[in-house]
Design a protein around this motif. Structure first.
Motif, mmCIF file in Angstrom:
data_model
loop_
_atom_site.group_PDB
_atom_site.id
_atom_site.type_symbol
_atom_site.label_atom_id
_atom_site.label_comp_id
_atom_site.label_asym_id
_atom_site.label_seq_id
_atom_site.Cartn_x
_atom_site.Cartn_y
_atom_site.Cartn_z
ATOM 1 N N ASP A 88 5.722 3.010 8.119
ATOM 2 C CA ASP A 88 4.686 2.815 7.023
ATOM 3 C C ASP A 88 5.570 3.355 5.631
ATOM 4 O O ASP A 88 6.043 4.123 5.740
ATOM 5 C CB ASP A 88 3.620 3.858 7.129
ATOM 6 N N TRP A 126 5.254 -1.474 7.142
ATOM 7 C CA TRP A 126 3.962 -1.840 6.955
ATOM 8 C C TRP A 126 3.308 -0.767 5.995
ATOM 9 O O TRP A 126 3.893 0.038 5.796
ATOM 10 C CB TRP A 126 3.180 -1.982 8.297
ATOM 11 N N SER A 127 2.350 -1.506 5.257
ATOM 12 C CA SER A 127 1.515 -0.485 4.484
ATOM 13 C C SER A 127 0.050 -0.734 4.346
ATOM 14 O O SER A 127 -0.310 -1.778 4.579
ATOM 15 C CB SER A 127 2.235 -0.559 2.850
ATOM 16 N N GLU A 128 -0.644 0.285 4.185
ATOM 17 C CA GLU A 128 -2.108 0.053 3.889
ATOM 18 C C GLU A 128 -2.510 0.651 2.580
ATOM 19 O O GLU A 128 -1.861 1.689 2.065
ATOM 20 C CB GLU A 128 -2.764 1.191 5.133
ATOM 21 N N SER A 168 2.615 -6.422 5.769
ATOM 22 C CA SER A 168 4.072 -6.082 6.827
ATOM 23 C C SER A 168 5.267 -6.816 6.267
ATOM 24 O O SER A 168 4.806 -7.853 5.642
ATOM 25 C CB SER A 168 3.831 -6.289 8.262
#
Length: 178
Positions: A88, A126-128, A168
């Motif tokens: 992340d 990836w990142s939220e 991502s």
């Protein structure tokens, strides 16, 4: 230290904690973070000890101005999965209430991506983020991240539900050069 064009990424030091805490507690920043409440100095000290210093699945960095050495913000790789080679990716610029910009944040992000792929041999970042985070949407577009999907109504903020967006970048993707 990792060196970009205008920034350096160095280990977070104990004397950075008070400033990082102030930035993390700013309501205009916190709305973009997973923190749902004001953090105390004790919370920050626990995070530093457990996560920054002792979690082998997290690598956090202070973002500093390369010339002045002034602390600008923080970025990191969290929840590193060494088997699947994913992490992340998180970042913000706290100095001057910037949050995300086209200079320091982009340079720090490119420097972090290069480190993740070339030094750590990771395959996927990836990142939220939340659907109202226009600054990070623009940053991810600039960096070549792909919007992988959306989880509907995951985050309550400012009186309404918001979606989580998942982005991502693969090591095989075309990454913009510094």
């Amino acid at each position: 230290m990792l060196i970009g064009n205008s920034i350096g990424l160095r280990a977070i030091e104990q004397n950075d904690l008070a400033q990082l805490l102030l930035w993390r507690n700013q309501p205009e920043f916190r709305r973009f973070f997973r923190e749902y409440r004001e953090l105390s100095s004790d919370n920050q000290a626990i995070w530093y000890d457990k996560v920054v210093l002792n979690d082998r699945n997290t690598m956090m960095f202070a973002i500093i101005d390369k010339e002045s050495k002034r602390l600008l913000g923080a970025c990191g790789l969290c929840y590193i999965n060494w088997v699947d080679r994913s992490a992340d990716f998180s970042i913000y610029i706290g100095a001057d209430s910037i949050y995300i910009d086209g200079l320091f944040a982009i340079d720090a992000a490119k420097t972090m991506v290069k480190f993740a792929y070339e030094e750590l041999s990771l395959h996927r970042l990836w990142s939220e983020i939340y659907d109202f985070d226009e600054a990070k949407k623009a940053m991810f577009a600039t960096l070549g991240f792909t919007l992988d999907g959306r989880h509907r109504q995951t985050h309550w903020s400012e009186g309404s539900w918001h979606d989580s967006l998942f982005y991502s970048l693969l090591s095989s993707d075309s990454i913009p050069k510094n």
